[in-house]
Design an enzyme around this catalytic site. Sequence first.
Site, PDB file in Angstrom:
ATOM      1  N   ASP A   1       0.883  -1.221  -0.138  1.00  0.00           N
ATOM      2  CA  ASP A   1       0.169  -0.041  -0.136  1.00  0.00           C
ATOM      3  C   ASP A   1       0.696   1.073   0.022  1.00  0.00           C
ATOM      4  O   ASP A   1       1.812   1.314   0.842  1.00  0.00           O
ATOM      5  CB  ASP A   1      -0.938  -0.057   1.311  1.00  0.00           C
TER       6      ASP A   1
ATOM      7  N   ASP B   1      -4.270   3.886   2.661  1.00  0.00           N
ATOM      8  CA  ASP B   1      -5.529   3.587   2.827  1.00  0.00           C
ATOM      9  C   ASP B   1      -5.964   2.050   3.224  1.00  0.00           C
ATOM     10  O   ASP B   1      -6.748   1.617   3.265  1.00  0.00           O
ATOM     11  CB  ASP B   1      -6.412   3.732   1.599  1.00  0.00           C
TER      12      ASP B   1
ATOM     13  N   ASP C   1      -1.783  -1.386  -3.707  1.00  0.00           N
ATOM     14  CA  ASP C   1      -2.281  -0.609  -5.029  1.00  0.00           C
ATOM     15  C   ASP C   1      -1.008  -0.420  -6.150  1.00  0.00           C
ATOM     16  O   ASP C   1      -0.014  -1.235  -5.831  1.00  0.00           O
ATOM     17  CB  ASP C   1      -2.357   1.025  -4.740  1.00  0.00           C
TER      18      ASP C   1
ATOM     19  N   ASP D   1      -5.572 -10.108 -15.634  1.00  0.00           N
ATOM     20  CA  ASP D   1      -6.538 -11.163 -15.222  1.00  0.00           C
ATOM     21  C   ASP D   1      -7.663 -10.665 -15.881  1.00  0.00           C
ATOM     22  O   ASP D   1      -8.092  -9.643 -15.993  1.00  0.00           O
ATOM     23  CB  ASP D   1      -6.966 -11.306 -13.830  1.00  0.00           C
TER      24      ASP D   1
ATOM     25  N   ASP E   1     -10.065 -15.963 -16.075  1.00  0.00           N
ATOM     26  CA  ASP E   1     -11.031 -16.459 -15.027  1.00  0.00           C
ATOM     27  C   ASP E   1     -11.886 -17.529 -15.266  1.00  0.00           C
ATOM     28  O   ASP E   1     -12.776 -17.194 -16.334  1.00  0.00           O
ATOM     29  CB  ASP E   1     -11.563 -15.180 -14.112  1.00  0.00           C
TER      30      ASP E   1
ATOM     31  N   GLU F   1      -7.977 -20.704 -16.289  1.00  0.00           N
ATOM     32  CA  GLU F   1      -8.099 -21.108 -15.068  1.00  0.00           C
ATOM     33  C   GLU F   1      -9.551 -22.331 -15.217  1.00  0.00           C
ATOM     34  O   GLU F   1     -10.475 -21.807 -15.392  1.00  0.00           O
ATOM     35  CB  GLU F   1      -8.778 -19.942 -13.953  1.00  0.00           C
TER      36      GLU F   1
ATOM     37  N   HIS G   1      -5.144 -17.453  -4.544  1.00  0.00           N
ATOM     38  CA  HIS G   1      -5.957 -16.526  -3.699  1.00  0.00           C
ATOM     39  C   HIS G   1      -7.294 -17.327  -3.565  1.00  0.00           C
ATOM     40  O   HIS G   1      -8.139 -16.528  -2.602  1.00  0.00           O
ATOM     41  CB  HIS G   1      -6.267 -15.153  -4.283  1.00  0.00           C
ATOM     42  N   ASP G   2      -7.452 -18.235  -3.857  1.00  0.00           N
ATOM     43  CA  ASP G   2      -8.592 -19.281  -3.690  1.00  0.00           C
ATOM     44  C   ASP G   2      -8.431 -20.229  -2.720  1.00  0.00           C
ATOM     45  O   ASP G   2      -9.513 -21.147  -2.364  1.00  0.00           O
ATOM     46  CB  ASP G   2      -9.459 -19.550  -4.841  1.00  0.00           C
TER      47      ASP G   2
END
Length: 531
Positions: A23, A27, A31, A100, A202, A265, A326-327
């Site tokens: 970051d 925030d 990013d 992605d 995806d 994917e 990330h899953d």
Amino acid sequence: MSKQHLWWQEGVIYQIYPRSFMDSNSDGIGDLPGITARLDYLQWLGIDAVWLSPIYPSPMADFGYDVADYTGIEPMFGTMADFARLLAEVHGRGMKLLLDLVPNHTSDEHAWFQESRASRDNPKRDWYIWRDAAPGGGPPNNWLSAFGGSAWQWDEATGQYYLHSFAVEQPDLNWRNPEVEAAVFDAIRFWLDKGVDGFRVDVIYYMVKDALFRDNPPNPDFQPGQDPARTQIPVYSYNRPEVHDIARRMRRLFDAYDDRVIIGEIYLSPDELMKYYGANLDEVHLPFNFQLILLPWDATIIGRAVSAYEALLPELGWPNWVLGNHDQHRIATRVGRPQARVAAMLLLTLRGTPTCYYGDELAMVDGEIPPDLVRDPQELGKPGLGLGRDPERTPMQWDASPHAGFTTGTPWLPVAADYQTYNVAAERDDPESMLTFVRALLALRRTTPALSVGNYAETPSGSSDLFAFTREHAGQKILVVLNLSHAPHTFQSQPGPASAEILLSTLPGRAGTVDLTNLEVGADEGLILRL
Ligand code: NOJ
């Protein structure tokens, strides 16, 4: 790189979940300038390509996998100028950048869906999948959303249901409508024209549904306590044969550019996965192979699966392997930290393109997410089944300062509890750390063509807990012996060289020449040996 192989065949891909990497503006959310600021780290680590999970404008119902504009940048991640700088800096370091693509669905806030839902006669009505209620009322069929409940959402204003294979806020596009294909293909060209090196696509296998919208059959193997989506076998709601026509047309688009890559994917059986290479290798370059995530961590089972996968591959089809994303729960949580080193050695020595998940190089474990901080729509939709994905999405651990140096604000997810021990700053100076080990592994892979492009052959190991194979290229022969258990075992080679030189071990302090006729492999030890 050798001339015969392309960058995405020899190279190592590193996945960044942008919300959680770095970051730059306090925030609490990662990013693009944050990623740019950390590219030197990635270059030092020794990876070749960066894949970013979605960075497009999004209401974040599924943290970016609900795209509201395919050709913009989400303001919380930065601007198009920030993106241009990131791309230039990646390329300036000799690395590649993958984005992605989320073609199966958009956000319900995408302008296309806003139009589509405005009225039944809107020109974009047919861009999404609208159906009347079943005779007698209720959803048109029994299809389930991956995030819980029916995949159909009633729209009061226009009196029809729309399909959402994931969250209610993620309506599925209708890929049977050529205007949809043209619009998404334009978006792909937009990024390829900017110089993006490829896309991870995806849920590519979801893109076309049964033309007759038939009910999915029940799954006789469903066990209580499993994901409720498994109560049925989704034969009609995904992996329909027509999807291959779209994949072929998508590939033609990519082939008009130099050296770009499409990664699909796909969570399907190896047989079905292979079809996505295309009958003439004319669909995706790399259909993601998730077997190292899905199979039990057992040397015999994994050895068999690797050989079966190698045997199934089409001629000249390039293999690939994935250990985390990330899953899925982090590898260090699934198999424990000592064994995570063996897993990294496996990932980076098998034949095929490896994809590494950010933070796994530090042996990051799943974070603890208190109930009031749960963010993941899958956990919120199907609570208490262990399906939540927040734990593997916690902030990257850069140093021992508050919030692991990820942010000076409040992070969107809490950092993992043991970040003061497991972080880049602490590990980079520790010769025995996971980071030092992974970096050595990446360096060895880079300088050893047998490991990146060599042939693969499984070799008997003399123990059901040891998985052993050779990699061979241009006269160079490497033996990999991996102990997938927490107990020592003896490796007994078949007739062959009597000794070999250790190039790398997961255990510190192992070096020199060893006797292959009777080699003690330590608990949680993996060895790369030169024959
Ligand atoms: C697969 C992505 O990896 C996952 O994070 C997302 O929730 C679904 N597709 C829906 O886009």
